[in-house]
Design a protein around this motif. Structure first.
Motif, mmCIF file in Angstrom:
data_model
loop_
_atom_site.group_PDB
_atom_site.id
_atom_site.type_symbol
_atom_site.label_atom_id
_atom_site.label_comp_id
_atom_site.label_asym_id
_atom_site.label_seq_id
_atom_site.Cartn_x
_atom_site.Cartn_y
_atom_site.Cartn_z
ATOM 1 N N GLN A 154 0.133 0.942 1.279
ATOM 2 C CA GLN A 154 0.331 1.978 0.438
ATOM 3 C C GLN A 154 -0.701 2.543 -0.091
ATOM 4 O O GLN A 154 -1.713 1.868 -0.502
ATOM 5 C CB GLN A 154 1.207 1.311 -0.670
ATOM 6 C CG GLN A 154 2.475 0.560 -0.250
ATOM 7 C CD GLN A 154 3.436 1.377 0.458
ATOM 8 O OE1 GLN A 154 3.648 2.743 0.377
ATOM 9 N NE2 GLN A 154 4.314 0.889 1.425
ATOM 10 N N SER A 202 1.834 15.114 3.242
ATOM 11 C CA SER A 202 2.661 13.933 4.247
ATOM 12 C C SER A 202 1.726 12.487 4.071
ATOM 13 O O SER A 202 0.743 12.539 3.469
ATOM 14 C CB SER A 202 2.309 14.316 5.823
ATOM 15 O OG SER A 202 1.033 14.182 6.108
ATOM 16 N N GLY A 203 2.307 11.705 4.327
ATOM 17 C CA GLY A 203 1.930 10.191 4.468
ATOM 18 C C GLY A 203 0.553 10.109 5.042
ATOM 19 O O GLY A 203 -0.193 9.406 4.382
ATOM 20 N N GLN A 218 -1.872 11.880 2.726
ATOM 21 C CA GLN A 218 -2.237 10.828 1.590
ATOM 22 C C GLN A 218 -3.067 9.753 1.996
ATOM 23 O O GLN A 218 -3.950 9.327 1.045
ATOM 24 C CB GLN A 218 -0.925 10.417 1.056
ATOM 25 C CG GLN A 218 -0.241 11.634 0.203
ATOM 26 C CD GLN A 218 1.197 10.932 -0.397
ATOM 27 O OE1 GLN A 218 1.059 10.056 -1.132
ATOM 28 N NE2 GLN A 218 2.385 11.666 -0.126
ATOM 29 N N GLN A 219 -2.931 9.279 3.229
ATOM 30 C CA GLN A 219 -3.868 8.107 3.525
ATOM 31 C C GLN A 219 -4.922 8.371 3.872
ATOM 32 O O GLN A 219 -6.254 7.584 3.570
ATOM 33 C CB GLN A 219 -3.011 7.318 4.787
ATOM 34 C CG GLN A 219 -3.857 5.917 5.361
ATOM 35 C CD GLN A 219 -3.814 4.845 4.216
ATOM 36 O OE1 GLN A 219 -4.217 5.166 3.234
ATOM 37 N NE2 GLN A 219 -3.139 3.790 4.295
ATOM 38 N N LEU A 251 3.499 4.540 7.907
ATOM 39 C CA LEU A 251 3.801 6.139 8.224
ATOM 40 C C LEU A 251 4.535 6.354 9.162
ATOM 41 O O LEU A 251 4.770 5.493 10.242
ATOM 42 C CB LEU A 251 2.286 6.454 8.942
ATOM 43 C CG LEU A 251 1.067 6.474 7.710
ATOM 44 C CD1 LEU A 251 -0.185 6.754 8.505
ATOM 45 C CD2 LEU A 251 1.361 7.331 6.598
#
Ligand code: ADP
Ligand code: MG
Length: 245
Positions: free
Chosen positions: A90, A143-144, A147-148, A172
């Motif tokens: 996360q 998007s995920g 974000q990562q 993801l």
């Protein structure tokens, strides 16, 4: 390798109550080495990473990062953590801060960098992960995978000596995994010392210098990707790998 080992783990044990989760781990990661840790859920992979940067209090045994014994009771925990970048499944970005602010805040709070210097480092590291155009966006607009990549840039902006990744792509959507792995591959190519818990066997095969298979709180086997993934010696490793296919 010992002289240039960035991470050295010696006979590390960790229990939660009666549950002994790490049962004597020995592991060394050299400068610039990329080690992928694989193994079934519950085998102690996250606990191992968290003991390295003292998010968990190690039990018996020793952990060294650089030349410092982090298991020394008198160690400066904050100084240890400043040297270690950690990326979680996360992303843990602050939702009320822009991407740039997510990168500048820890630099200012933890490193005491001034506004201009922290902004410059933020911009450099956003560029490294290919997200310069998102500098003023809020995390919810990304998007995920983006974000990562911001979370990775945030860790890099602190100038870590080693990077720990705990299943960075597991949350993801499949189509977003590749961009995150590409950033990790770039870091590996640049010579970053990395310990990566992952189920991405293609990444482990192509990027890892060494693969470590854990089960039941012990290292069952370790070696090159060709050895451990390509020709596992232990039944437990074979069983684990067969279930991933
Ligand atoms: P993995 O990352 O390989 O899935 P973990 O290190 O997360 O494994 O967990 C190993 C074992 O330790 C599991 O049995 C888990 O339930 C237990 N465990 C992990 N963290 C805690 C905690 N904070 N308190 C109690 N038990 C924990
Ligand atoms: Mg885990």
């Amino acid at each position: 390798m010992s002289s240039s080992a960035q991470i050295r783990i010696r006979d590390l044990h960790k229990s939660f109550g009666e549950n002994e989760v790490l049962r004597g781990i020995d592991l060394e990661i050299g400068e610039g080495e990329v080690v992928c840790v694989i193994g079934p859920s519950g085998s102690g992979k996250s606990t191992l990473l968290r003991c390295v940067n003292l998010l968990e209090e190690p039990g018996r045994g020793q952990v060294f990062v650089g030349g410092t014994e982090v298991t020394d009771p008198d160690v400066d925990i904050d100084a240890v953590r400043r040297r270690i970048g950690m990326v979680f499944q996360q992303f843990n970005l602050f939702p009320h801060l822009t991407v740039t602010e997510n990168l500048t805040l820890p630099q200012r709070r933890v490193l005491g960098r001034d506004k201009a210097a922290s902004a410059r480092t933020a911009a450099e590291n956003l560029a490294r992960v290919g997200l310069s155009e998102k500098a003023d966006a809020y995390p919810s607009a990304l998007s995920g995978g983006q974000q990562q990549r911001v979370a990775i840039a945030r860790a890099l902006a602190m100038g870590p000596q080693v990077m720990l990744f705990d299943e960075p792509t597991s949350a993801l959507d499949p189509e977003l995994v590749g961009d995150v792995l590409a950033v990790m591959r770039m870091l590996a190519d640049e010579g970053m010392t990395m310990m990566v818990v992952t189920h991405e066997m293609t990444f482990a095969r192509e990027v890892a210098d060494r693969v470590v298979f854990m089960d039941g709180g012990v290292v069952v086997e370790q070696g090159t990707p060709e050895q451990v993934i390509g020709a596992p010696r232990h039944e437990r490793t074979r069983h684990f790998l067969s279930r991933l296919l």
